[in-house]
Scaffold this motif. Structure first.
Motif, PDB file in Angstrom:
ATOM      1  N   THR A 167      -4.795  -4.508   1.003  1.00  0.00           N
ATOM      2  CA  THR A 167      -3.869  -3.857   1.936  1.00  0.00           C
ATOM      3  C   THR A 167      -2.789  -3.073   1.197  1.00  0.00           C
ATOM      4  N   ARG A 168      -2.120  -3.752   0.266  1.00  0.00           N
ATOM      5  CA  ARG A 168      -1.066  -3.061  -0.476  1.00  0.00           C
ATOM      6  C   ARG A 168      -1.634  -1.938  -1.349  1.00  0.00           C
ATOM      7  N   ALA A 169      -2.802  -2.169  -1.930  1.00  0.00           N
ATOM      8  CA  ALA A 169      -3.419  -1.133  -2.753  1.00  0.00           C
ATOM      9  C   ALA A 169      -3.754   0.101  -1.917  1.00  0.00           C
ATOM     10  N   ALA A 170      -4.242  -0.125  -0.680  1.00  0.00           N
ATOM     11  CA  ALA A 170      -4.566   0.996   0.191  1.00  0.00           C
ATOM     12  C   ALA A 170      -3.318   1.789   0.548  1.00  0.00           C
ATOM     13  N   GLU A 171      -2.201   1.089   0.820  1.00  0.00           N
ATOM     14  CA  GLU A 171      -0.934   1.770   1.120  1.00  0.00           C
ATOM     15  C   GLU A 171      -0.474   2.594  -0.077  1.00  0.00           C
ATOM     16  N   ARG A 172      -0.609   2.022  -1.243  1.00  0.00           N
ATOM     17  CA  ARG A 172      -0.203   2.727  -2.474  1.00  0.00           C
ATOM     18  C   ARG A 172      -1.045   3.974  -2.706  1.00  0.00           C
ATOM     19  N   LEU A 173      -2.312   3.892  -2.340  1.00  0.00           N
ATOM     20  CA  LEU A 173      -3.220   5.022  -2.554  1.00  0.00           C
ATOM     21  C   LEU A 173      -3.232   5.989  -1.377  1.00  0.00           C
ATOM     22  N   ALA A 174      -2.454   5.665  -0.326  1.00  0.00           N
ATOM     23  CA  ALA A 174      -2.388   6.507   0.879  1.00  0.00           C
ATOM     24  C   ALA A 174      -3.764   6.672   1.506  1.00  0.00           C
ATOM     25  N   MET A 175      -4.454   5.538   1.678  1.00  0.00           N
ATOM     26  CA  MET A 175      -5.757   5.572   2.325  1.00  0.00           C
ATOM     27  C   MET A 175      -5.920   4.298   3.163  1.00  0.00           C
ATOM     28  N   GLN A 176      -6.966   4.238   3.952  1.00  0.00           N
ATOM     29  CA  GLN A 176      -7.224   3.073   4.785  1.00  0.00           C
ATOM     30  C   GLN A 176      -7.888   1.976   3.963  1.00  0.00           C
TER      31      GLN A 176
END
Length: 302
Positions: free
Chosen positions: A19-28
């Motif tokens: 979840t946090r990695a997706a937010e950091r990468l600006a993706m779902q």
């Protein structure tokens, strides 16, 4: 495998959850999870241990993460280095110099100024005659050069006049033309040299200056007696010190203070002068050399 897969993997490894990695990468999150699963299938082993509230690296995943981090850092270093080369901040340039051009302070001061601005650019200097300089510029073996008067308008080589200076006469100590000069700077007319033995730089090495001296002598009413031809102007001055003749050199050559010689002002100097030129390949693609040439032009403009 693409670089983005490595970046996705490292983001998950550092964040410890998708979840946090997706937010950091600006993706779902679902596409990110799928990309990691695809990467694991491609390399043939699991990178993460999936847990209810996050992930942790497997031993293989830990080793892969260390190598992936190092690979991306090296890639970024390569990109940064290439950018600096493109901006002319890194690299190597070879600069050609005729011996008389090297004696003019503009030449050495400009090279020193460039080293101060671009300290990480390696500068190679080659002392050559004018003919050799033009050959090497045309062949791409040197990227810039300082020389006196070019006569070979070689296609693909550009020339720019930087400055002009008078020529001076070099006489041996005790020469009859020096009588009565006292402590004053001796003045000598070109016509007064009509019966002297001239020492000149060989015509192939400095064809422009050689031709100018002959033309000026003819205009003064005589054909000079060329007693010796030398490879460099310094060699000619040394022969004058030995009493083997006289020579004409650019005024800046007076910095070569050879014992046994006297530098004399040439009367009516407008007939004979020594221009200093910058030469470089017209289609130059070396960014460091381009910066050097721009610096030379800026210094000329003042």
């Amino acid at each position: 495998m693409e670089l983005r897969h490595l970046r996705y993997f490292l983001a998950v490894a550092e964040e410890g959850q998708f979840t946090r990695a997706a937010e950091r990468l600006a993706m779902q999150q679902p596409p990110l999870s799928q990309q990691i699963r695809t990467l694991e299938e491609e390399i043939g082993f699991e990178l993460f241990v999936r847990m209810p509230r996050g992930v942790s690296l497997t031993p293989a995943g830990q080793a892969f993460a260390e190598d992936a981090q190092r690979l991306l850092q090296e890639l970024q270093h390569s990109v940064d280095r290439a950018h600096r080369i493109a901006r002319g901040e890194l690299g190597t340039i070879s600069i050609g110099l005729t011996s008389s051009a090297a004696f003019h302070p503009f030449t050495t001061e400009t090279i020193r100024a460039f080293r101060a601005v671009c300290p990480e650019v390696a500068v190679e200097l080659a002392e050559l005659n004018a003919a050799e300089i033009i050959e090497r510029l045309a062949a791409g073996q040197i990227q810039a050069a300082f020389l006196r008067k070019p006569v070979d308008a070689r296609e693909g080589v550009a020339f720019e006049l930087l400055l002009d200076e008078p020529m001076v006469v070099v006489l041996p100590v005790g020469h009859p033309l020096l009588k009565g000069a006292g402590k004053k700077r001796p003045q000598v007319s070109l016509k007064a040299l009509a019966h002297e033995d001239f020492i000149l730089v060989r015509r192939p090495g400095a064809p422009g200056m050689y031709a100018d001296i002959l033309a000026a002598c003819r205009q003064a009413g005589f054909v000079p007696r060329i007693a010796r031809e030398v490879p460099r102007m310094v060699s000619g001055i040394n022969l004058v010190a030995a009493g083997l003749g006289v020579t004409l050199v650019p005024a800046s050559m007076q910095r070569y203070d050879q014992v046994g010689t006297v530098y004399c002002t040439l009367t009516n100097p407008a007939r004979l002068s020594a221009p200093l030129h910058l030469a470089y390949p017209a289609g130059l693609r070396n960014s460091a050399a381009t910066r050097f040439i721009e610096l030379v032009k800026e210094r000329v403009r003042g």
